[in-house]
Structures are given as structure tokens and as C-alpha cells.
Design a protein around this motif. Structure first.
Motif, PDB file in Angstrom:
ATOM      1  N   ILE A   6      59.925 -76.360  -5.895  1.00  0.00           N
ATOM      2  CA  ILE A   6      59.378 -75.376  -6.700  1.00  0.00           C
ATOM      3  C   ILE A   6      59.325 -73.761  -6.082  1.00  0.00           C
ATOM      4  O   ILE A   6      59.873 -73.008  -6.815  1.00  0.00           O
ATOM      5  N   SER A   7      59.168 -73.850  -4.589  1.00  0.00           N
ATOM      6  CA  SER A   7      58.755 -72.374  -4.129  1.00  0.00           C
ATOM      7  C   SER A   7      60.308 -71.829  -3.985  1.00  0.00           C
ATOM      8  O   SER A   7      60.358 -70.596  -4.090  1.00  0.00           O
ATOM      9  N   LEU A   8      61.211 -72.530  -3.517  1.00  0.00           N
ATOM     10  CA  LEU A   8      62.490 -72.323  -3.333  1.00  0.00           C
ATOM     11  C   LEU A   8      63.151 -71.677  -4.738  1.00  0.00           C
ATOM     12  O   LEU A   8      63.656 -70.611  -4.806  1.00  0.00           O
ATOM     13  N   TYR A   9      62.898 -72.555  -5.752  1.00  0.00           N
ATOM     14  CA  TYR A   9      63.699 -72.310  -7.146  1.00  0.00           C
ATOM     15  C   TYR A   9      62.881 -71.011  -7.668  1.00  0.00           C
ATOM     16  O   TYR A   9      63.848 -70.047  -7.963  1.00  0.00           O
ATOM     17  N   HIS A  10      61.861 -70.843  -7.551  1.00  0.00           N
ATOM     18  CA  HIS A  10      60.989 -69.757  -8.335  1.00  0.00           C
ATOM     19  C   HIS A  10      60.867 -68.529  -7.704  1.00  0.00           C
ATOM     20  O   HIS A  10      60.734 -67.430  -8.029  1.00  0.00           O
ATOM     21  N   ASP A  11      60.898 -68.457  -6.195  1.00  0.00           N
ATOM     22  CA  ASP A  11      60.770 -67.286  -5.262  1.00  0.00           C
ATOM     23  C   ASP A  11      61.823 -67.073  -4.424  1.00  0.00           C
ATOM     24  O   ASP A  11      62.381 -66.029  -4.403  1.00  0.00           O
ATOM     25  N   HIS A  12      62.193 -67.628  -3.612  1.00  0.00           N
ATOM     26  CA  HIS A  12      63.160 -67.475  -2.487  1.00  0.00           C
ATOM     27  C   HIS A  12      64.550 -67.562  -2.985  1.00  0.00           C
ATOM     28  O   HIS A  12      65.307 -66.475  -2.369  1.00  0.00           O
ATOM     29  N   LEU A  13      65.055 -68.522  -3.724  1.00  0.00           N
ATOM     30  CA  LEU A  13      66.249 -68.567  -4.075  1.00  0.00           C
ATOM     31  C   LEU A  13      66.673 -67.335  -5.078  1.00  0.00           C
ATOM     32  O   LEU A  13      67.537 -66.590  -4.697  1.00  0.00           O
ATOM     33  N   PRO A  14      66.014 -66.931  -5.950  1.00  0.00           N
ATOM     34  CA  PRO A  14      66.358 -65.721  -6.621  1.00  0.00           C
ATOM     35  C   PRO A  14      66.407 -64.407  -5.667  1.00  0.00           C
ATOM     36  O   PRO A  14      67.430 -63.482  -6.050  1.00  0.00           O
ATOM     37  N   ARG A  15      65.419 -64.489  -4.748  1.00  0.00           N
ATOM     38  CA  ARG A  15      65.642 -63.041  -3.818  1.00  0.00           C
ATOM     39  C   ARG A  15      67.256 -63.046  -3.091  1.00  0.00           C
ATOM     40  O   ARG A  15      67.872 -62.154  -2.524  1.00  0.00           O
ATOM     41  N   LEU A  16      67.346 -64.470  -2.497  1.00  0.00           N
ATOM     42  CA  LEU A  16      68.539 -64.677  -1.921  1.00  0.00           C
ATOM     43  C   LEU A  16      69.777 -64.290  -2.695  1.00  0.00           C
ATOM     44  O   LEU A  16      71.035 -63.974  -2.168  1.00  0.00           O
ATOM     45  N   VAL A  17      69.650 -64.909  -4.059  1.00  0.00           N
ATOM     46  CA  VAL A  17      70.814 -64.583  -4.868  1.00  0.00           C
ATOM     47  C   VAL A  17      70.997 -63.014  -5.038  1.00  0.00           C
ATOM     48  O   VAL A  17      72.230 -62.413  -4.914  1.00  0.00           O
TER      49      VAL A  17
ATOM     50  N   ALA B 142      70.434 -60.795  -3.033  1.00  0.00           N
ATOM     51  CA  ALA B 142      70.662 -59.926  -1.912  1.00  0.00           C
ATOM     52  C   ALA B 142      72.161 -60.525  -1.438  1.00  0.00           C
ATOM     53  O   ALA B 142      73.045 -59.861  -0.706  1.00  0.00           O
ATOM     54  N   GLY B 143      72.861 -61.368  -2.698  1.00  0.00           N
ATOM     55  CA  GLY B 143      74.081 -61.699  -2.253  1.00  0.00           C
ATOM     56  C   GLY B 143      74.393 -62.581  -1.117  1.00  0.00           C
ATOM     57  O   GLY B 143      75.529 -62.880  -0.775  1.00  0.00           O
ATOM     58  N   LEU B 144      73.476 -63.225  -0.587  1.00  0.00           N
ATOM     59  CA  LEU B 144      73.509 -64.229   0.714  1.00  0.00           C
ATOM     60  C   LEU B 144      73.758 -65.739  -0.277  1.00  0.00           C
ATOM     61  O   LEU B 144      74.384 -66.417   0.638  1.00  0.00           O
ATOM     62  N   ILE B 145      73.406 -66.040  -1.289  1.00  0.00           N
ATOM     63  CA  ILE B 145      73.727 -67.233  -1.984  1.00  0.00           C
ATOM     64  C   ILE B 145      73.909 -67.071  -3.317  1.00  0.00           C
ATOM     65  O   ILE B 145      73.665 -66.254  -3.948  1.00  0.00           O
ATOM     66  N   GLU B 146      74.887 -68.077  -3.627  1.00  0.00           N
ATOM     67  CA  GLU B 146      75.192 -68.293  -5.175  1.00  0.00           C
ATOM     68  C   GLU B 146      74.505 -69.480  -5.646  1.00  0.00           C
ATOM     69  O   GLU B 146      74.425 -70.549  -4.890  1.00  0.00           O
ATOM     70  N   TYR B 147      74.127 -69.454  -7.053  1.00  0.00           N
ATOM     71  CA  TYR B 147      73.444 -70.788  -7.674  1.00  0.00           C
ATOM     72  C   TYR B 147      74.040 -71.067  -8.790  1.00  0.00           C
ATOM     73  O   TYR B 147      74.249 -70.397  -9.785  1.00  0.00           O
ATOM     74  N   ASP B 148      74.372 -72.287  -8.881  1.00  0.00           N
ATOM     75  CA  ASP B 148      75.104 -72.704 -10.071  1.00  0.00           C
ATOM     76  C   ASP B 148      73.683 -73.685 -10.749  1.00  0.00           C
ATOM     77  O   ASP B 148      73.528 -74.794 -10.298  1.00  0.00           O
ATOM     78  N   GLN B 149      72.945 -73.130 -11.685  1.00  0.00           N
ATOM     79  CA  GLN B 149      71.714 -73.674 -12.183  1.00  0.00           C
ATOM     80  C   GLN B 149      72.104 -74.960 -13.010  1.00  0.00           C
ATOM     81  O   GLN B 149      71.445 -75.982 -12.732  1.00  0.00           O
TER      82      GLN B 149
ATOM     83  N   ASP C 205      72.625 -77.393 -10.365  1.00  0.00           N
ATOM     84  CA  ASP C 205      71.340 -77.038  -9.265  1.00  0.00           C
ATOM     85  C   ASP C 205      71.997 -77.210  -7.989  1.00  0.00           C
ATOM     86  O   ASP C 205      71.659 -77.724  -6.973  1.00  0.00           O
ATOM     87  N   LEU C 206      73.062 -76.514  -7.716  1.00  0.00           N
ATOM     88  CA  LEU C 206      73.911 -76.518  -6.539  1.00  0.00           C
ATOM     89  C   LEU C 206      74.020 -74.900  -5.905  1.00  0.00           C
ATOM     90  O   LEU C 206      74.108 -73.950  -6.630  1.00  0.00           O
ATOM     91  N   VAL C 207      73.562 -74.856  -4.759  1.00  0.00           N
ATOM     92  CA  VAL C 207      73.754 -73.561  -3.789  1.00  0.00           C
ATOM     93  C   VAL C 207      74.778 -73.556  -3.101  1.00  0.00           C
ATOM     94  O   VAL C 207      75.424 -74.528  -2.483  1.00  0.00           O
ATOM     95  N   HIS C 208      75.580 -72.297  -3.111  1.00  0.00           N
ATOM     96  CA  HIS C 208      76.722 -72.053  -2.218  1.00  0.00           C
ATOM     97  C   HIS C 208      76.489 -70.811  -1.127  1.00  0.00           C
ATOM     98  O   HIS C 208      75.943 -69.820  -1.868  1.00  0.00           O
ATOM     99  N   PRO C 209      76.668 -70.999   0.075  1.00  0.00           N
ATOM    100  CA  PRO C 209      76.471 -69.580   0.831  1.00  0.00           C
ATOM    101  C   PRO C 209      77.414 -68.658   0.543  1.00  0.00           C
ATOM    102  O   PRO C 209      78.895 -68.988   0.675  1.00  0.00           O
TER     103      PRO C 209
END
Length: 124
Positions: free
Chosen positions: A91-102, A104-111, A114-118
Motif C-alpha cells: 500500500i505504501s509503495l502503491y500510493h506514495d513511493h511508486l508514483p514518485r519514482l514513475v 522521476a522516470g525511474l520506473i514504469e508502471y502497468d496498472q 500491476d507490473l513495474v519496469h525499471p
């Protein structure tokens, strides 16, 4: 004379090394970019997220990332982690950290999957 803790020495060494690195870079002219980068790295959970992505260098499901981050945070084997701990991490990753990293262009997210891509992560 006061004693200096080991972590204070490590912190000072890191800061000095970071300042030396920044000083040697000609392409870092935007001070807000530097502030943004350090802000992203200020949180341990985000650093662990990036560490997991660097370790695997492949697409991972967010639940797998959450489990691996929880393992690293607690220094506990996967089998010993509680489902609540992994859920809280997810929940913490999904709501807070993942959006910040997306952002910033460090991570892509396929909602949908539910897949993350570096995107910009490479091994040291």
C-alpha cells in the motif's frame, strides 16, 4: 572531546563524496534537479525499491517488489514475514513511493498487470 558515532562518520564521508561527485559534473546545472534527486533518495523504502529493481533488472509485479522490500527492511526471510507487513508495504509503495519514482522516470508502471519496469536503472 566528544566521540563520533560510526554512522556520523559514514554520513559525513557520503556527503563529502556526493559533493565531490556533484562538483565534477558539468551536466548538472539545474539545482532543483539535484534537490529532487536527493529528496527521492531521502526515503529508505524508495531506496530499497530502487535496489530491488537494480538487483532483478526486469519487470516485477508490485506485490513481488513489496515482498522483497519488506524482506530487506526487516532482514527477515520471506516465510517469516506476516501478510499484514507485506500488505502495508504494498500500500505504501502503491500510493506514495511508486508514483514518485514513475514521475522521476525511474520506473514504469502497468496498472492493469500491476507490473513495474525499471526504465533508467542499471547495475553499478
Amino acid at each position: 572531546m566528544t566521540a563520533t558515532s560510526h554512522s556520523a562518520v559514514d554520513c559525513a564521508e557520503f556527503i563529502l563524496a556526493a559533493l565531490d561527485w556533484l562538483e565534477a559534473r558539468d551536466d548538472l546545472t539545474d539545482p532543483t534537479a539535484i534537490d529532487d534527486a536527493f529528496d527521492l533518495l531521502a526515503n529508505q523504502r524508495r531506496r530499497l525499491f530502487l535496489e530491488v529493481m537494480t538487483t532483478y533488472e526486469d519487470d516485477l509485479t508490485l506485490p513481488d517488489v513489496a515482498e522483497e522490500v519488506a524482506v530487506r527492511e526487516t532482514d527477515t526471510a520471506v516465510a517469516e514475514l506476516s501478510a499484514d507487513r507485506v500488505a502495508e508495504t504494498y500500500i505504501s509503495l502503491y500510493h506514495d513511493h511508486l508514483p514518485r519514482l514513475v514521475d522521476a522516470g525511474l520506473i514504469e508502471y502497468d496498472q492493469e498487470r500491476d507490473l513495474v519496469h525499471p526504465t533508467a536503472i542499471r547495475k553499478p
